[in-house]
Design a protein around this motif. Structure first.
Motif, PDB file in Angstrom:
ATOM      1  N   GLN A 248       0.828  -1.213   0.000  1.00  0.00           N
ATOM      2  CA  GLN A 248       0.000   0.000   0.000  1.00  0.00           C
ATOM      3  C   GLN A 248       0.856   1.254   0.000  1.00  0.00           C
ATOM      4  O   GLN A 248       0.609   2.186  -0.771  1.00  0.00           O
ATOM      5  N   GLU A 252       1.118   4.040  -2.934  1.00  0.00           N
ATOM      6  CA  GLU A 252       0.766   5.437  -2.647  1.00  0.00           C
ATOM      7  C   GLU A 252       1.903   6.381  -2.992  1.00  0.00           C
ATOM      8  O   GLU A 252       1.676   7.484  -3.501  1.00  0.00           O
ATOM      9  N   GLU A 256       1.387   9.288  -5.698  1.00  0.00           N
ATOM     10  CA  GLU A 256       1.575  10.676  -5.299  1.00  0.00           C
ATOM     11  C   GLU A 256       2.668  11.348  -6.120  1.00  0.00           C
ATOM     12  O   GLU A 256       2.539  12.512  -6.536  1.00  0.00           O
TER      13      GLU A 256
END
Length: 265
Positions: A248, A252, A256
């Motif tokens: 995860q 991310e 981002e």
């Protein structure tokens, strides 16, 4: 901004790192493949090198194997700065690579593939010691836990996972100190992928081979890696111990960074 962890520096226990590259840069014409890359592979560890297509992973690996020359920066092998002149030079220093295409000859037997370009001969006669190569191949595959129908079987009859295992065993059998695995899990099912992950785990337990594994699947590489390096736009964007990150978080970070890149366009 890079996210770094404790794994990127020099080994703290006095053990010399098998590989360290500092400030590596590489261009292909107008294309910048690598920019100021610093990366360390510690002794006996499995380093997961991840990143999108075009991030520079293959270029970095080819520099470490002597296939490409860097435009800038330094390469240290066992603590000594080296200029790797060729793939053969890198191999002589114990650096072996297993690419996606494996470099196996489909029509040759398992044992002939195991000794490809390293054949046992009746010196000075150019005759193959087939019996000796069969025995050694059988023994070594057994020691590594690699199962094949027979060392006499042609490589073409093996599954993708078995062929990958044979290519890895051949590299380790050649006394490799550093093993570079380029997408060893690509296009494999769960069962075959598990076979390769298990083999990497066994090599890690032995402790005499340091491994860099290039992979796209974060979950798979986190199973066996001690540390993760995320290569992004030709530089190391993240360096963390595998136990301190997750699929995860890695996803991310990539998302981002992608959004930030889009906003800056």
């Amino acid at each position: 901004m890079s996210i770094t962890g404790p794994g990127g520096g020099a080994a703290s226990d006095g053990v010399v790192d098998p590989i360290r590259v500092e400030h590596i840069g590489k261009r292909f014409g107008a294309v910048v493949a690598l920019r100021d890359v610093t990366m360390t592979l510690h002794k006996g560890e499995v380093l997961g090198l991840i990143g999108d297509n075009g991030a520079g992973k293959s270029t970095l690996i080819k520099i470490i194997t002597g296939f490409h020359q860097p435009d800038s920066g330094s390469i240290f092998i066992d603590g000594v700065e080296m200029r790797l002149h060729s793939v053969s030079h890198a191999r002589s220093l114990g650096i072996e690579t297993v690419y996606q295409d494996l470099a196996l000859i489909p029509g040759l037997s398992v044992y002939h593939n195991m000794f490809l370009k390293r054949e046992r001969l009746f010196d000075p006669l150019p005759l193959l010691r087939n019996g000796q190569m069969k025995r050694e191949a059988r023994q070594y595959l057994h020691e590594m836990g690699v199962e094949v129908p027979s060392v006499d079987a042609p490589a073409a009859q093996l599954s993708g996972g078995q062929r990958q295992a044979i290519a890895m065993a051949r590299a380790v059998y050649s006394k490799a100190k550093v093993l570079l695995l380029d997408e060893p899990l690509a296009a494999m099912g769960a069962k075959e992928g598990a076979l390769i992950l298990d083999l990497i785990g066994k090599l890690k337990e032995r402790g005499d081979v340091s491994i860099i594994i290039i992979a796209h699947n974060y979950a798979q590489v986190l199973e066996v890696a001690d540390r993760i390096n995320l290569l992004r736009h030709g530089t190391i964007f993240l360096d963390k111990r595998a136990a301190e990150t997750s699929t995860q978080e890695l996803t991310e970070v990539v998302v981002e960074e992608y959004r930030r890149s889009r906003r800056s366009v």
